[in-house]
Design an enzyme around this catalytic site. Structure first.
Site, mmCIF file in Angstrom:
data_model
loop_
_atom_site.group_PDB
_atom_site.id
_atom_site.type_symbol
_atom_site.label_atom_id
_atom_site.label_comp_id
_atom_site.label_asym_id
_atom_site.label_seq_id
_atom_site.Cartn_x
_atom_site.Cartn_y
_atom_site.Cartn_z
ATOM 1 N N GLU A 172 16.315 -54.255 -25.871
ATOM 2 C CA GLU A 172 16.685 -55.414 -24.863
ATOM 3 C C GLU A 172 17.616 -53.873 -23.384
ATOM 4 O O GLU A 172 19.080 -54.043 -23.688
ATOM 5 C CB GLU A 172 17.854 -55.899 -25.407
ATOM 6 C CG GLU A 172 17.288 -57.198 -25.775
ATOM 7 C CD GLU A 172 18.122 -58.206 -26.175
ATOM 8 O OE1 GLU A 172 19.437 -58.550 -26.333
ATOM 9 O OE2 GLU A 172 17.853 -58.879 -26.927
ATOM 10 N N GLU A 377 13.048 -60.550 -31.568
ATOM 11 C CA GLU A 377 13.966 -61.485 -32.300
ATOM 12 C C GLU A 377 13.890 -62.744 -31.534
ATOM 13 O O GLU A 377 14.086 -63.545 -30.779
ATOM 14 C CB GLU A 377 15.198 -60.534 -31.778
ATOM 15 C CG GLU A 377 15.931 -59.213 -31.595
ATOM 16 C CD GLU A 377 17.345 -58.127 -31.566
ATOM 17 O OE1 GLU A 377 17.975 -59.963 -30.748
ATOM 18 O OE2 GLU A 377 17.576 -57.901 -31.564
HETATM 19 C C1 GBH Z 1 20.017 -59.575 -28.495
HETATM 20 O O1 GBH Z 1 21.068 -59.794 -27.536
HETATM 21 C C2 GBH Z 1 20.865 -58.525 -29.633
HETATM 22 O O2 GBH Z 1 19.548 -57.775 -29.496
HETATM 23 C C3 GBH Z 1 21.796 -58.446 -30.930
HETATM 24 O O3 GBH Z 1 22.186 -57.460 -31.484
HETATM 25 C C4 GBH Z 1 22.026 -59.786 -30.779
HETATM 26 O O4 GBH Z 1 22.867 -59.740 -32.007
HETATM 27 C C5 GBH Z 1 21.417 -60.967 -30.461
HETATM 28 O O5 GBH Z 1 20.586 -60.917 -29.371
HETATM 29 C C6 GBH Z 1 22.272 -62.447 -30.604
HETATM 30 O O6 GBH Z 1 23.102 -62.133 -29.721
HETATM 31 O O7 GBH Z 1 20.875 -65.692 -18.720
HETATM 32 O O8 GBH Z 1 22.530 -64.353 -18.420
HETATM 33 O O9 GBH Z 1 22.590 -66.143 -19.333
HETATM 34 C C7 GBH Z 1 20.505 -61.390 -27.218
HETATM 35 C C8 GBH Z 1 21.555 -60.973 -25.303
HETATM 36 C C9 GBH Z 1 21.766 -63.075 -25.427
HETATM 37 C C10 GBH Z 1 21.489 -61.159 -22.833
HETATM 38 C C11 GBH Z 1 21.413 -64.292 -24.027
HETATM 39 C C12 GBH Z 1 21.223 -62.027 -22.835
HETATM 40 C C13 GBH Z 1 21.632 -64.800 -21.623
HETATM 41 C C14 GBH Z 1 21.478 -64.393 -20.776
HETATM 42 N N1 GBH Z 1 21.124 -61.663 -24.583
HETATM 43 N N2 GBH Z 1 21.884 -63.624 -22.780
HETATM 44 S S1 GBH Z 1 21.789 -65.130 -19.334
#
Ligand code: GBH
Length: 473
Positions: A172, A377
């Site tokens: 990511e 994931e």
């Molecule tokens: C992942 O991040 C990670 O790889 C992991 O480490 C983490 O624990 C897991 O997911 C759970 O969070 O469209 O602007 O609202 C996920 C990170 C989550 C980033 C959702 C973007 C929505 C962006 N993502 N988030 S938005």
């Protein structure tokens, strides 16, 4: 009346890879042991006010000491693959110079332990724990960091390449660049939109340079990939304004990475939409060719769709699901508002919509024919509790997984070449800015005692993995 027919059982293709995933800083603990130096997440989490409840990864799941027990749990579940990440500051403390033998030994034992149990190791080189010393030298906005990463990739490949068949460079990079250097809700907590774009480019470059190092060192047949948290960006209406808002968000959410990595160029609209912030002179001749390396598959992480609208009032900041910030992680997001669809949410507040995963997979299949996809994931946080009987019953998580897996199956039926699915996460763990308040695990962790309790979803997922079939529901 008649009860509706239950959904039929769905069988996945033979060889479909089933796994669970974790990341080093979220589970290992042992932050100061065996030569490990601080990463940006140690410094960030120890800075008051950054992480909820002041939580840090100092101890986390104590996996550094309990890895045997954790691998036994994995083996009992019967899930065939395990995606873990390597902590750069364990393996190459301070981010330059020779390998730290004790750090290498930990991952070497882990890999051997997986192989002994018949579990396929899938290694991620970077899940956000940049050595702090490299951040002090400028971090990802600085070009040299990409070269440091390539060197580190070579060290890990030399140490584990004989036994790890599947590799991922970055997890990511969107989060690293735009949450780390844009909104500042992730380490290192910096808030400069131009820096976040520089960081994105240097992460892309780091990926390309690392793929070259891996290909030079790994035996023939080893697989090399990258994991992107591709956003399924949806406009709230068909109006040209909303559709254009979705295009702009899609640009820095997805195409700023897929462009150079998969197509060999930055999209012109992304450059234009961010021209008020930077002239993109950080992209040097030859960079995009270097970034554009053949990959064996694309890793995709998916949790929830992103709903956007044109909003003349300006950006609605802090709507990235990662805590409030006055700063936006969207350098092209002026005049864009983020909406929440009505309907069920997880404990993160993220909307539950499995069709987003289907649409995302179909898009990748259409835009990148011939590139296999692995879901590296997918999962959800819920308010799990230990019952009086000592069990953790989490029917919401089973429903979430079932819903998403049936959309994966539908995407495969539609012709998308999906090769595997990894549940996030094996264990409850340090959920970044939310600390230990959010539980994504298939296995419950009682942090006071470090006792592990497989949730009902763990047993359910283990059966799905062992049989390759989603049961009737
Ligand atoms: C992942 O991040 C990670 O790889 C992991 O480490 C983490 O624990 C897991 O997911 C759970 O969070 O469209 O602007 O609202 C996920 C990170 C989550 C980033 C959702 C973007 C929505 C962006 N993502 N988030 S938005």
């Amino acid at each position: 009346g008649q009860a509706p027919d239950p959904a039929p059982a769905l069988t996945f293709p033979p060889g479909f890879l089933w796994g669970t995933a974790t990341a080093s800083y979220q589970i290992e603990g042992a932050a100061r042991e065996d030569g490990r130096t601080p990463s940006i997440w140690d410094v960030y989490s120890h800075t008051p006010g950054r992480v909820l409840n002041g939580d840090t990864g100092d101890v986390a799941d104590d996996h550094y000491h309990r890895w045997r027990e954790d691998l036994d749990i994995l083996a009992d579940l019967g899930v065939g693959a395990y995606r873990f990440s390597v902590a750069w500051p364990r393996v190459q403390p301070t981010g330059s110079g020779p390998a730290n033998a004790k750090g290498i030994d930990f991952y070497s034992r882990l890999v051997d332990g997986l192989l002994e149990r018949g579990i396929k190791p899938v290694a991620t080189l970077y899940h956000w724990d940049l050595p702090q010393e490299l951040e002090d030298a400028g971090g990802w906005p600085v070009r040299e960091t990409a070269h440091r990463f390539a060197e580190y990739a070579g060290i890990v490949a030399d140490a584990l390449g004989d036994r790890v068949p599947t590799w991922t460079t970055l997890n990511e990079p969107w989060c690293s660049a735009f949450l780390g250097y844009g909104s500042g809700v992730h380490a290192p907590g910096r808030t400069d939109a131009a820096d976040s774009l520089r960081a994105a480019h240097h992460l892309n470059l780091a990926h390309g340079l690392a793929v070259r190092e891996l290909r030079d060192r790994l035996p023939a047949g080893a697989e090399v990939s990258v994991t992107l948290n591709l956003h399924q960006v949806r406009p709230v209406s068909d109006s040209p304004e909303d559709v254009d808002a979705a295009r702009r968000i899609d640009g820095t959410a997805n195409r700023v990475f897929t462009g150079p990595m998969l197509d060999g160029a930055y999209p012109q609209d992304v450059r234009d939409d961010t021209a008020h912030l930077t002239d993109w002179s950080f992209v040097q001749d030859g960079d995009t060719a270097l970034i554009h390396q053949p990959l064996d598959f694309l890793g995709v992480n998916y949790y929830s769709p992103t709903l956007v609208a044109h909003d003349p009032q300006g950006a609605e900041h802090g709507s990235d699901g990662h805590g409030a910030s006055e700063h936006s992680p969207w350098p092209a997001g002026d005049g864009v508002a983020f909406h929440q669809a009505p309907g069920p949410r997880t404990a993160m507040g993220w909307g539950i919509d499995p069709t987003g995963l289907y649409d995302l997979l179909v898009r990748v299949g259409r835009e990148h024919p011939g590139l296999p996809v692995v879901i590296t994931e997918n999962g959800a946080a819920f308010d799990d509790r230990v019952g009086d009987d000592g069990r953790v019953d989490d029917p919401e998580r089973v429903a979430y997984l079932r819903g998403h897996l049936s959309e994966v199956h539908r995407a495969i039926e539609s012709g998308v070449d999906v090769r595997g699915y990894f549940l996030w996460s094996l264990l409850d763990n340090f959920e970044w800015g939310y600390g230990y308040s959010k539980r994504f695990g298939a296995v419950y962790v009682d942090y006071a005692t470090q006792r592990r309790i497989p949730k009902s979803s763990a047993h359910w997922f283990g059966q799905v993995a062992r049989t390759g079939t989603l049961p009737r529901g």
